[in-house]
Design a protein around this motif. Sequence first.
Motif, PDB file in Angstrom:
ATOM      1  N   THR A 174      20.224  60.799  73.701  1.00  0.00           N
ATOM      2  CA  THR A 174      19.840  62.118  73.190  1.00  0.00           C
ATOM      3  C   THR A 174      20.441  62.394  71.819  1.00  0.00           C
ATOM      4  O   THR A 174      20.171  63.437  71.218  1.00  0.00           O
ATOM      5  CB  THR A 174      20.307  63.222  74.158  1.00  0.00           C
ATOM      6  OG1 THR A 174      21.727  63.101  74.330  1.00  0.00           O
ATOM      7  CG2 THR A 174      19.626  63.101  75.516  1.00  0.00           C
ATOM      8  N   GLY A 175      21.290  61.454  71.326  1.00  0.00           N
ATOM      9  CA  GLY A 175      21.873  61.637  69.994  1.00  0.00           C
ATOM     10  C   GLY A 175      22.957  62.704  69.938  1.00  0.00           C
ATOM     11  O   GLY A 175      23.278  63.214  68.863  1.00  0.00           O
ATOM     12  N   ARG A 176      23.530  63.048  71.089  1.00  0.00           N
ATOM     13  CA  ARG A 176      24.617  64.041  71.066  1.00  0.00           C
ATOM     14  C   ARG A 176      25.959  63.371  70.765  1.00  0.00           C
ATOM     15  O   ARG A 176      26.121  62.189  71.009  1.00  0.00           O
ATOM     16  CB  ARG A 176      24.727  64.723  72.435  1.00  0.00           C
ATOM     17  CG  ARG A 176      23.491  65.521  72.728  1.00  0.00           C
ATOM     18  CD  ARG A 176      23.715  66.416  73.907  1.00  0.00           C
ATOM     19  NE  ARG A 176      22.437  67.025  74.246  1.00  0.00           N
ATOM     20  CZ  ARG A 176      22.310  68.131  74.919  1.00  0.00           C
ATOM     21  NH1 ARG A 176      23.376  68.771  75.346  1.00  0.00           N
ATOM     22  NH2 ARG A 176      21.120  68.633  75.186  1.00  0.00           N
ATOM     23  N   ARG A 177      26.915  64.151  70.258  1.00  0.00           N
ATOM     24  CA  ARG A 177      28.251  63.607  70.008  1.00  0.00           C
ATOM     25  C   ARG A 177      29.204  64.171  71.062  1.00  0.00           C
ATOM     26  O   ARG A 177      29.184  65.361  71.346  1.00  0.00           O
ATOM     27  CB  ARG A 177      28.739  63.975  68.614  1.00  0.00           C
ATOM     28  CG  ARG A 177      27.877  63.341  67.529  1.00  0.00           C
ATOM     29  CD  ARG A 177      28.391  63.716  66.152  1.00  0.00           C
ATOM     30  NE  ARG A 177      29.626  63.038  65.836  1.00  0.00           N
ATOM     31  CZ  ARG A 177      30.719  63.634  65.371  1.00  0.00           C
ATOM     32  NH1 ARG A 177      30.739  64.943  65.226  1.00  0.00           N
ATOM     33  NH2 ARG A 177      31.804  62.939  65.078  1.00  0.00           N
ATOM     34  N   LEU A 178      30.010  63.257  71.666  1.00  0.00           N
ATOM     35  CA  LEU A 178      30.953  63.688  72.713  1.00  0.00           C
ATOM     36  C   LEU A 178      32.334  63.850  72.093  1.00  0.00           C
ATOM     37  O   LEU A 178      33.283  63.179  72.461  1.00  0.00           O
ATOM     38  CB  LEU A 178      31.009  62.642  73.831  1.00  0.00           C
ATOM     39  CG  LEU A 178      29.700  62.310  74.523  1.00  0.00           C
ATOM     40  CD1 LEU A 178      29.877  61.129  75.462  1.00  0.00           C
ATOM     41  CD2 LEU A 178      29.204  63.509  75.316  1.00  0.00           C
ATOM     42  N   GLN A 179      32.453  64.754  71.127  1.00  0.00           N
ATOM     43  CA  GLN A 179      33.699  64.804  70.365  1.00  0.00           C
ATOM     44  C   GLN A 179      34.389  66.164  70.415  1.00  0.00           C
ATOM     45  O   GLN A 179      35.283  66.399  69.597  1.00  0.00           O
ATOM     46  CB  GLN A 179      33.430  64.433  68.902  1.00  0.00           C
ATOM     47  CG  GLN A 179      32.781  63.086  68.710  1.00  0.00           C
ATOM     48  CD  GLN A 179      33.736  61.928  68.902  1.00  0.00           C
ATOM     49  OE1 GLN A 179      34.938  62.103  68.842  1.00  0.00           O
ATOM     50  NE2 GLN A 179      33.230  60.739  69.183  1.00  0.00           N
TER      51      GLN A 179
END
Lengths: 151, 151
Positions: A70-75
Amino acid sequence: MKDLIGSAGTVGGLLLRFFQFTFAFISFCVMVTVPGFSSVTAFCYLVAAMVFQCMWSLAIGLLDGYALLTGRRLQNSLLVSLFVVGDWVTSTMTFAAACSAAGITVLIDNDLSECGPNHCSRFEAAVAMAFLGWITISLSFFFSFWVLASR
Amino acid sequence: MKDLIGSAGTVGGLLLRFFQFTFAFISFCVMVTVPGFSSVTAFCYLVAAMVFQCMWSLAIGLLDGYALLTGRRLQNSLLVSLFVVGDWVTSTMTFAAACSAAGITVLIDNDLSECGPNHCSRFEAAVAMAFLGWITISLSFFFSFWVLASR
């Protein structure tokens, strides 16, 4: 926060989770096929630790896969803190289990020389896989901790 | 770099080194007073790891004391990297030794119920001290790593 190769939500991170799961799963399978392994507490603990590592690595691996698709960042801070704590707990458990099982394997093999009636090679294989699992989960921990500390 | 309570060159850091040295020294003394401990590889390894931890903690403790007395800061990158690597190696060795010795102690005590002819209480005391030593050196490692990562 910086995006680091091997941190959560990257291809490197997903690969690390895959190797963690694989090593832990092999270690689990090898140990449970030894008849009578459950009479030694350290071997039972190794099996429990491997199950825990499989579950943790699978869960975070799925999350990494979802983030990549999904192109999300887990940051965000909370999520990275969760990875740091979870990776630390899992790696400590895995390392403790691998070391205690290794201690007993060395006792049977070297100190007592009773490899004949026992399954030393299978114990050694399970311990070696657990150590490899520990190395890969330690890498995940270091990447997460670095991302958290350098934000 | 930030000055963190417990990092190298602070009073907290010196106190941590003092506790590391004390726990490792007690563990070493308890283990070597058990007759025939050297017939078990894991117990020999515990003794070796405790000697290593004593030397490392004493050396860095003296450096901390010197820094406090002369008012110098031990915060340059190279020095902090050295602390991180040294603390990591020492804590890993200590934890591995404590876990393998704990595995054997549980085997003798729980699985074989042969505490009579052995010295379970002394083994347990040595292992407990090694674990306390590991906790304090892990704290030192985390502080050094945090300082390095957040520079």
